[in-house]
Write an enzyme that holds these catalytic residues in place. Structure first.
Site, mmCIF file in Angstrom:
data_model
loop_
_atom_site.group_PDB
_atom_site.id
_atom_site.type_symbol
_atom_site.label_atom_id
_atom_site.label_comp_id
_atom_site.label_asym_id
_atom_site.label_seq_id
_atom_site.Cartn_x
_atom_site.Cartn_y
_atom_site.Cartn_z
ATOM 1 N N HIS A 1 -11.392 -22.056 -61.322
ATOM 2 C CA HIS A 1 -11.445 -21.475 -62.670
ATOM 3 C C HIS A 1 -12.834 -21.651 -63.287
ATOM 4 O O HIS A 1 -13.102 -22.677 -63.925
ATOM 5 C CB HIS A 1 -10.394 -22.145 -63.555
ATOM 6 C CG HIS A 1 -9.003 -21.996 -63.047
ATOM 7 N ND1 HIS A 1 -8.501 -22.757 -62.012
ATOM 8 C CD2 HIS A 1 -8.000 -21.167 -63.431
ATOM 9 C CE1 HIS A 1 -7.243 -22.405 -61.769
ATOM 10 N NE2 HIS A 1 -6.911 -21.444 -62.618
ATOM 11 N N PRO B 1 -0.575 -29.000 -65.773
ATOM 12 C CA PRO B 1 0.570 -28.484 -66.512
ATOM 13 C C PRO B 1 0.175 -28.427 -67.994
ATOM 14 O O PRO B 1 0.016 -29.467 -68.639
ATOM 15 C CB PRO B 1 1.667 -29.515 -66.236
ATOM 16 C CG PRO B 1 1.238 -30.192 -64.961
ATOM 17 C CD PRO B 1 -0.261 -30.210 -65.024
ATOM 18 N N LEU B 2 -0.015 -27.244 -68.495
ATOM 19 C CA LEU B 2 -0.649 -27.084 -69.805
ATOM 20 C C LEU B 2 0.123 -27.797 -70.904
ATOM 21 O O LEU B 2 1.357 -27.811 -70.903
ATOM 22 C CB LEU B 2 -0.819 -25.598 -70.137
ATOM 23 C CG LEU B 2 -1.767 -24.841 -69.202
ATOM 24 C CD1 LEU B 2 -1.709 -23.339 -69.471
ATOM 25 C CD2 LEU B 2 -3.196 -25.340 -69.344
ATOM 26 N N ASP C 1 -6.013 -22.019 -75.403
ATOM 27 C CA ASP C 1 -4.920 -21.242 -76.001
ATOM 28 C C ASP C 1 -3.594 -21.568 -75.322
ATOM 29 O O ASP C 1 -2.547 -21.640 -75.965
ATOM 30 C CB ASP C 1 -5.194 -19.739 -75.821
ATOM 31 C CG ASP C 1 -6.448 -19.292 -76.553
ATOM 32 O OD1 ASP C 1 -6.434 -19.291 -77.795
ATOM 33 O OD2 ASP C 1 -7.436 -18.959 -75.878
ATOM 34 N N GLY C 2 -3.655 -21.740 -73.997
ATOM 35 C CA GLY C 2 -2.430 -21.999 -73.234
ATOM 36 C C GLY C 2 -1.780 -23.296 -73.668
ATOM 37 O O GLY C 2 -0.567 -23.362 -73.902
ATOM 38 N N ASN D 1 -10.850 -19.101 -77.165
ATOM 39 C CA ASN D 1 -11.508 -17.912 -76.596
ATOM 40 C C ASN D 1 -10.597 -16.690 -76.553
ATOM 41 O O ASN D 1 -10.995 -15.617 -76.081
ATOM 42 C CB ASN D 1 -12.090 -18.213 -75.204
ATOM 43 C CG ASN D 1 -11.014 -18.605 -74.197
ATOM 44 O OD1 ASN D 1 -9.848 -18.270 -74.355
ATOM 45 N ND2 ASN D 1 -11.412 -19.313 -73.150
ATOM 46 N N ILE E 1 -8.362 -15.707 -74.737
ATOM 47 C CA ILE E 1 -8.064 -15.101 -73.424
ATOM 48 C C ILE E 1 -7.204 -16.069 -72.633
ATOM 49 O O ILE E 1 -7.453 -17.277 -72.642
ATOM 50 C CB ILE E 1 -9.378 -14.842 -72.634
ATOM 51 C CG1 ILE E 1 -10.205 -13.735 -73.263
ATOM 52 C CG2 ILE E 1 -9.103 -14.525 -71.160
ATOM 53 C CD1 ILE E 1 -9.680 -12.316 -73.075
ATOM 54 N N HIS F 1 -11.287 -16.002 -65.746
ATOM 55 C CA HIS F 1 -10.458 -17.191 -65.967
ATOM 56 C C HIS F 1 -10.216 -17.986 -64.683
ATOM 57 O O HIS F 1 -10.492 -19.180 -64.630
ATOM 58 C CB HIS F 1 -9.100 -16.808 -66.582
ATOM 59 C CG HIS F 1 -8.066 -17.876 -66.441
ATOM 60 N ND1 HIS F 1 -7.853 -18.840 -67.384
ATOM 61 C CD2 HIS F 1 -7.202 -18.161 -65.421
ATOM 62 C CE1 HIS F 1 -6.911 -19.672 -66.970
ATOM 63 N NE2 HIS F 1 -6.499 -19.271 -65.782
ATOM 64 N N GLU G 1 11.751 -34.791 -77.419
ATOM 65 C CA GLU G 1 11.882 -35.543 -76.157
ATOM 66 C C GLU G 1 10.673 -35.340 -75.242
ATOM 67 O O GLU G 1 10.178 -36.282 -74.616
ATOM 68 C CB GLU G 1 13.158 -35.128 -75.407
ATOM 69 C CG GLU G 1 14.465 -35.487 -76.101
ATOM 70 C CD GLU G 1 14.872 -34.467 -77.158
ATOM 71 O OE1 GLU G 1 14.194 -33.430 -77.300
ATOM 72 O OE2 GLU G 1 15.886 -34.722 -77.846
ATOM 73 N N ASP H 1 31.444 -34.264 -76.975
ATOM 74 C CA ASP H 1 30.291 -33.499 -77.423
ATOM 75 C C ASP H 1 29.830 -32.435 -76.426
ATOM 76 O O ASP H 1 28.758 -31.851 -76.592
ATOM 77 C CB ASP H 1 29.141 -34.439 -77.781
ATOM 78 C CG ASP H 1 29.318 -35.015 -79.173
ATOM 79 O OD1 ASP H 1 29.374 -34.207 -80.125
ATOM 80 O OD2 ASP H 1 29.436 -36.237 -79.302
ATOM 81 N N HIS I 1 26.485 -34.005 -73.923
ATOM 82 C CA HIS I 1 26.909 -35.321 -73.425
ATOM 83 C C HIS I 1 27.402 -35.362 -71.992
ATOM 84 O O HIS I 1 27.931 -36.372 -71.580
ATOM 85 C CB HIS I 1 28.063 -35.846 -74.296
ATOM 86 C CG HIS I 1 27.600 -36.657 -75.452
ATOM 87 N ND1 HIS I 1 28.458 -37.211 -76.354
ATOM 88 C CD2 HIS I 1 26.364 -37.024 -75.860
ATOM 89 C CE1 HIS I 1 27.782 -37.864 -77.274
ATOM 90 N NE2 HIS I 1 26.507 -37.751 -77.000
ATOM 91 N N ARG J 1 27.996 -45.309 -72.653
ATOM 92 C CA ARG J 1 28.432 -45.495 -74.034
ATOM 93 C C ARG J 1 29.710 -46.332 -74.056
ATOM 94 O O ARG J 1 29.974 -47.066 -74.994
ATOM 95 C CB ARG J 1 28.680 -44.139 -74.703
ATOM 96 C CG ARG J 1 28.872 -44.289 -76.215
ATOM 97 C CD ARG J 1 29.198 -42.981 -76.889
ATOM 98 N NE ARG J 1 30.560 -42.560 -76.634
ATOM 99 C CZ ARG J 1 31.194 -41.612 -77.325
ATOM 100 N NH1 ARG J 1 30.559 -40.969 -78.279
ATOM 101 N NH2 ARG J 1 32.416 -41.279 -77.048
HETATM 102 C C1 LIG Z 1 2.858 -25.326 -67.904
HETATM 103 C C2 LIG Z 1 1.912 -24.368 -67.255
HETATM 104 N N1 LIG Z 1 2.249 -23.070 -67.206
HETATM 105 C C3 LIG Z 1 1.438 -22.193 -66.576
HETATM 106 C C4 LIG Z 1 0.286 -22.611 -65.986
HETATM 107 C C5 LIG Z 1 -0.602 -21.627 -65.239
HETATM 108 N N2 LIG Z 1 -1.824 -21.395 -66.011
HETATM 109 C C6 LIG Z 1 -2.966 -22.020 -65.735
HETATM 110 S S1 LIG Z 1 -4.193 -21.634 -66.793
HETATM 111 C C7 LIG Z 1 -3.192 -20.564 -67.635
HETATM 112 C C8 LIG Z 1 -3.706 -19.796 -68.814
HETATM 113 C C9 LIG Z 1 -4.356 -20.681 -69.782
HETATM 114 O O1 LIG Z 1 -5.009 -19.956 -70.753
HETATM 115 P P1 LIG Z 1 -6.074 -20.673 -71.666
HETATM 116 O O2 LIG Z 1 -5.594 -21.978 -72.087
HETATM 117 O O3 LIG Z 1 -6.461 -19.713 -72.720
HETATM 118 O O4 LIG Z 1 -7.272 -20.947 -70.673
HETATM 119 P P2 LIG Z 1 -8.574 -20.082 -70.475
HETATM 120 O O5 LIG Z 1 -8.133 -18.710 -70.052
HETATM 121 O O6 LIG Z 1 -9.295 -20.066 -71.754
HETATM 122 O O7 LIG Z 1 -9.298 -20.785 -69.378
HETATM 123 C C10 LIG Z 1 -1.921 -20.546 -67.092
HETATM 124 C C11 LIG Z 1 -0.822 -19.702 -67.590
HETATM 125 C C12 LIG Z 1 -0.022 -23.984 -66.067
HETATM 126 N N3 LIG Z 1 -1.117 -24.497 -65.518
HETATM 127 N N4 LIG Z 1 0.789 -24.824 -66.733
#
Ligand SMILES: Cc1ncc(C[n+]2csc(CCOP(=O)(O)OP(=O)(O)O)c2C)c(N)n1
Length: 610
Positions: free
Chosen positions: A27, A117-118, A154-155, A184, A186, A258, A395, A453, A457, A504
């Site tokens: 990337h 993992p974003l 953004d993600g 950005n 994008i 990207h 959580e 519940d 539960h 419980r």
């Molecule tokens: C939980 C999760 N879902 C999907 C992805 C796959 N993924 C990697 S980067 C990305 C897009 C991120 O966009 P942004 O944060 O705007 O990064 P930029 O394009 O500016 O580098 C995705 C969907 C991931 N890494 N983690």
């Protein structure tokens, strides 16, 4: 200012695009876009120590947008961390390279946490900031007083976990937390307007954050914002308007920069546009020296802060509680009254709340999970003298934050919810296991032994799913004594997270004697044998163990003799030698398991036995 900073930032840009090109994947866009911001941060603001990456009082820099990993590797390399040599950068994304596709946590390297993992990194950063505040209160500003920076895109901000974590950070007034938002607009599929129209400023401000907007390529603005952030009374977000793939004539500002190499031809054009007349991976001497000076100056500054931090010795502290623990166990055996294991857990925590570094919490179920005892003191907005966090109904963030708390230093976080909601925690549990972090999950209401519940539960597949996570210990104690033992094991195990699944409903003691020896430490052991010539082995865990004992006794009245195995932790049992496992599992031809759960693990045990 501009030229010097631009040249330094270009070192990051070109190392990143060259490494991605050589690996033929990765990337480049984010490192090209955020290079200017991190250059100012590392040069003028961040306190760090390339020669002692574990220095306790370092500012933490978390790359939540982990796909931009080359940004981190470039800067670690340029500032002189031994972790990342130029050779490592050339090995970006190759097997066993420290420069993995996404940053993978290794202690003492400058890679503070595993991200990719974003959104996870944002929650980790909140955990770092909480840890810092707690320790500062405990041991003083002279030893701990630092910032936590988190770079998120953004993600990350679209992910649900970011909403939970940022909201709690605002509530707690984590003034030492600084979010660098790579704004950005994008992401992978194209412009973010395809999927989101949040007003980030209003959103963050409503959480109790400060928010500054800057042009992320204007060095003066970057510096001014970071300067302001140093004195903020609240957590602060700096929205950096940047151009993804900055410097690429055909791909900047587009999703095409990207997540794929720019291509040889385009890279030539970037070199021309940014006036970079050097070969791939070549950093001119004068700039390399300038970067090294930044690292050396940081080192000198760090050295001035004498490190008086003493590690907290948890095992010693635990031993000091042994008498109290033994007394409580003995009382339980004497009365023989059924007690729910969630209650037993509370009784353990009542004693263990005296441990200096155990930080409890729950996702709004403190009373149901029995995680908060009369000895706990609540951590509240701006006041971190306590040892219990009300995470709210969050959580996922709770677990991501606990990862940050554990990674930061010596604190041991535990947090509670219902076992059924472990599904909401899973991505962070997996990361705790991968990062070998001591995080303890108190998951109560652990079976269909109660049902009113319904969907909130009745865990069915949760135990199996948790047991399938490598390096996670899943404890399901059968009574008070096992609960105490499992807690002790979870606290003592520095390199694995632990789930403690609790009932419980009341359960009566399955043993008649208590000892100081931790019998649960082997994962499974014999608890009952009804005769000499046994025909049947019954294996059980948690609330079904006393039921299994009843079944075994009943069978004996009909002349069928059996043994009962209590298996509070399958993972620890799996680690025993073959001989012991054989003795437990292979004595009789007929083996049955009784557990209120989905059964696939038990089938695998049958396979194990041949
Ligand atoms: C939980 C999760 N879902 C999907 C992805 C796959 N993924 C990697 S980067 C990305 C897009 C991120 O966009 P942004 O944060 O705007 O990064 P930029 O394009 O500016 O580098 C995705 C969907 C991931 N890494 N983690």
């Amino acid at each position: 200012m501009n030229k010097q900073y631009r040249d330094l930032a270009n070192c990051i840009r070109f190392l990143s695009i060259d490494a991605v090109q050589k690996a033929n994947s990765g990337h480049p866009g984010m490192p090209m876009g955020m290079a200017d911001v991190v250059t100012v941060l590392f040069k003028d603001y961040l306190n760090f120590n390339p020669k002692d990456p574990n220095w306790i009082n370092r500012d933490r820099f978390v790359l939540s947008a982990g796909h931009g990993s080359m940004l981190l590797y470039s800067i670690l390399h340029l500032t002189g961390y031994k972790t990342v040599a130029l050779e490592d950068i050339k090995n970006f994304r190759q097997l066993d390279s420290i420069c993995a596709g996404h940053p993978e946590y290794h202690p003492n390297t400058g890679i503070e946490t595993t991200t990719g993992p974003l959104g996870q990194g944002i929650s980790n950063a909140v955990g770092f900031a909480i840890s810092e505040e707690i320790l500062k209160k405990k041991i003083g500003k002279k030893i701990i007083d630092h910032k936590t920076y988190v770079l998120a895109g953004d993600g990350c901000l679209m992910e649900g976990i970011s909403h939970e974590a940022l909201s709690l950070a605002g509530h707690l007034k984590l003034k030492n937390l600084i979010l660098l938002f790579d704004n950005n607009s994008i992401s992978i599929d194209g412009p973010t307007s395809l999927a989101v129209s949040d007003d980030h400023e209003k959103r963050l401000k409503s959480y109790g954050w400060d928010y500054i907007k800057i042009n992320g390529h204007n060095f003066k603005e970057i510096s001014k914002a970071l300067k302001k952030a140093q004195k903020s009374k609240k957590p602060i977000a700096i929205s950096c308007k940047t151009t993804i793939g900055y410097g690429s004539p055909n791909k900047s500002g587009k999703a095409s920069s990207h997540g794929s190499p720019l291509g040889e031809e385009e890279i030539k054009l970037v070199r021309k546009k940014l006036n970079w007349n050097y070969e791939p991976f070549e950093i001119p001497k004068n700039l390399l020296n300038e970067w090294k000076k930044i690292g050396d100056d940081a080192y000198k500054k760090a050295k001035k802060h004498e490190n008086k931090y003493k590690k907290i010795k948890i095992n010693k502290s635990l031993k000091s509680l042994n008498n109290l623990i033994k007394k409580t166990k003995d009382n339980y055996l004497k009365s023989s009254k059924p007690i729910a294991t969630r209650k037993s857990s509370e009784m353990f925590l009542d004693i263990a709340s005296k441990l200096p570094n155990l930080i409890g919490g729950s996702a709004d179920l403190a009373g149901s999970n029995n995680t908060k005892t009369k000895n706990h003191k609540i951590i509240s907005p701006g006041n971190f003298s306590g040892n219990y966090i009300h995470y709210g109904v969050r959580e996922h963030a709770m677990c991501g934050i606990m990862n940050g708390i554990a990674l930061h230093s010596d604190l041991i976080p535990y947090g509670g919810t219902f076992l059924i909601f472990s599904d909401y925690c899973k991505p962070s549990i997996r990361l705790a296991a991968m990062m070998k972090q001591r995080v303890i999950y108190v998951f109560t209401h652990d079976s269909i032994g109660l049902g009113e519940d319904g969907p909130t539960h009745q865990p069915i597949e949760q135990l199996t799913s948790l047991r399938s996570i490598p390096n996670l210990n899943v404890f399901r104690p059968a009574d008070l004594i096992e609960t105490f033992e499992c807690w002790q094991l979870a606290i003592e195990n520095k390199n694995s997270p632990s789930v403690i699944a609790l009932t419980r409903q009341g359960v009566r003691p399955i043993r008649d004697k208590s000892s100081l020896k931790n019998v649960s430490s082997v994962g499974a052991y014999e608890i009952l044998r009804t005769g000499e010539n046994i025909k049947l082995t019954i294996i059980s865990s948690g609330s079904e163990t006393s039921l299994s004992c009843d079944v075994s006794h009943k069978l004996a009245t009909e002349g069928i003799y059996s043994k009962v195995i209590s298996m509070p932790c399958q993972e620890l049992f799996d680690q025993q030698n073959k001989e012991y496992k054989n003795k437990i599992l292979n004595e009789t031809e007929l083996v049955i398991s009784i557990e209120a759960s989905e059964t696939s693990y038990w089938k695998s045990i049958q396979v194990l036995m041949g």
